[in-house]
Design a protein around this motif. Structure first.
Motif, PDB file in Angstrom:
ATOM      1  N   HIS A 124      -2.570   5.748 -16.603  1.00 15.62           N
ATOM      2  CA  HIS A 124      -3.084   4.895 -14.989  1.00 15.62           C
ATOM      3  C   HIS A 124      -4.078   3.574 -16.045  1.00 15.62           C
ATOM      4  O   HIS A 124      -4.947   4.014 -16.301  1.00 15.62           O
ATOM      5  CB  HIS A 124      -3.173   5.934 -13.842  1.00 15.62           C
ATOM      6  N   ASP A 175      -7.338   2.884 -13.530  1.00 19.20           N
ATOM      7  CA  ASP A 175      -8.847   2.474 -12.381  1.00 19.20           C
ATOM      8  C   ASP A 175      -8.920   1.776 -11.732  1.00 19.20           C
ATOM      9  O   ASP A 175      -9.795   0.465 -12.827  1.00 19.20           O
ATOM     10  CB  ASP A 175      -9.802   3.490 -13.268  1.00 19.20           C
ATOM     11  N   ILE A 176      -9.376   1.010 -10.595  1.00 16.91           N
ATOM     12  CA  ILE A 176      -8.809  -0.206 -10.584  1.00 16.91           C
ATOM     13  C   ILE A 176      -9.739  -0.470  -9.169  1.00 16.91           C
ATOM     14  O   ILE A 176     -10.435   0.624  -7.884  1.00 16.91           O
ATOM     15  CB  ILE A 176      -7.748  -1.548 -10.055  1.00 16.91           C
ATOM     16  N   LEU A 213     -11.857  -2.017  -5.934  1.00 17.62           N
ATOM     17  CA  LEU A 213     -10.828  -2.115  -4.105  1.00 17.62           C
ATOM     18  C   LEU A 213      -9.859  -3.322  -3.714  1.00 17.62           C
ATOM     19  O   LEU A 213      -9.211  -4.052  -3.177  1.00 17.62           O
ATOM     20  CB  LEU A 213     -11.527  -1.839  -2.663  1.00 17.62           C
ATOM     21  N   ARG A 269      -9.191  -5.258  -6.431  1.00 12.20           N
ATOM     22  CA  ARG A 269      -8.140  -5.670  -7.262  1.00 12.20           C
ATOM     23  C   ARG A 269      -6.552  -4.493  -7.111  1.00 12.20           C
ATOM     24  O   ARG A 269      -5.480  -4.659  -6.806  1.00 12.20           O
ATOM     25  CB  ARG A 269      -7.786  -4.909  -8.893  1.00 12.20           C
ATOM     26  N   ARG A 270      -7.031  -3.220  -5.697  1.00 21.04           N
ATOM     27  CA  ARG A 270      -6.058  -2.830  -4.775  1.00 21.04           C
ATOM     28  C   ARG A 270      -5.136  -3.740  -4.705  1.00 21.04           C
ATOM     29  O   ARG A 270      -3.853  -3.577  -4.157  1.00 21.04           O
ATOM     30  CB  ARG A 270      -6.367  -0.945  -4.945  1.00 21.04           C
ATOM     31  N   GLU A 284       0.713   1.828  -1.426  1.00 15.96           N
ATOM     32  CA  GLU A 284      -0.495   2.995  -1.483  1.00 15.96           C
ATOM     33  C   GLU A 284       0.251   3.846  -1.242  1.00 15.96           C
ATOM     34  O   GLU A 284       1.594   4.276  -0.446  1.00 15.96           O
ATOM     35  CB  GLU A 284      -1.411   2.820  -1.033  1.00 15.96           C
ATOM     36  N   ALA A 300      -3.020  -5.731  -5.797  1.00 17.07           N
ATOM     37  CA  ALA A 300      -1.669  -5.088  -6.428  1.00 17.07           C
ATOM     38  C   ALA A 300      -0.436  -4.706  -5.533  1.00 17.07           C
ATOM     39  O   ALA A 300       0.510  -4.950  -5.568  1.00 17.07           O
ATOM     40  CB  ALA A 300      -2.290  -3.645  -6.786  1.00 17.07           C
ATOM     41  N   VAL A 301      -1.385  -4.193  -3.703  1.00 18.45           N
ATOM     42  CA  VAL A 301      -0.629  -4.826  -2.917  1.00 18.45           C
ATOM     43  C   VAL A 301       0.017  -5.627  -2.573  1.00 18.45           C
ATOM     44  O   VAL A 301       1.320  -6.059  -2.620  1.00 18.45           O
ATOM     45  CB  VAL A 301      -1.803  -3.288  -1.927  1.00 18.45           C
TER      46      VAL A 301
END
Length: 65
Positions: free
Chosen positions: A31, A33-34, A36, A38-39, A49, A42-43
């Motif tokens: 994995h 770790d990212i 928020l 970057r999250r 999620e 990604a979404v």
């Protein structure tokens, strides 16, 4: 978390992550770790999620396949 390493690295490339930050490469725990921001990227790029409970279930299922 992704279905394959290739899929995980493709998403990392799309959201601007450096591949050298991949953790537990080559294992079922692979994995990034990212943060928020970057999250959110990604979404927006198609990531789904999930909860920690979902992740634990998915890891158990992978071990048994």
């Amino acid at each position: 978390m992704a279905d394959s390493t290739a899929e995980l690295l493709d998403m990392a490339d799309r959201i601007g992550l450096d591949r050298r930050h991949l953790q537990h490469a080559g294992t079922g725990r692979e994995h990034f770790d990212i943060c928020l921001s970057r999250r959110a990227r990604a979404v927006a790029a198609g990531a789904v999620e999930i909860t920690m409970r979902d992740m634990a279930r998915m890891r158990r299922e992978r071990r048994h396949t």
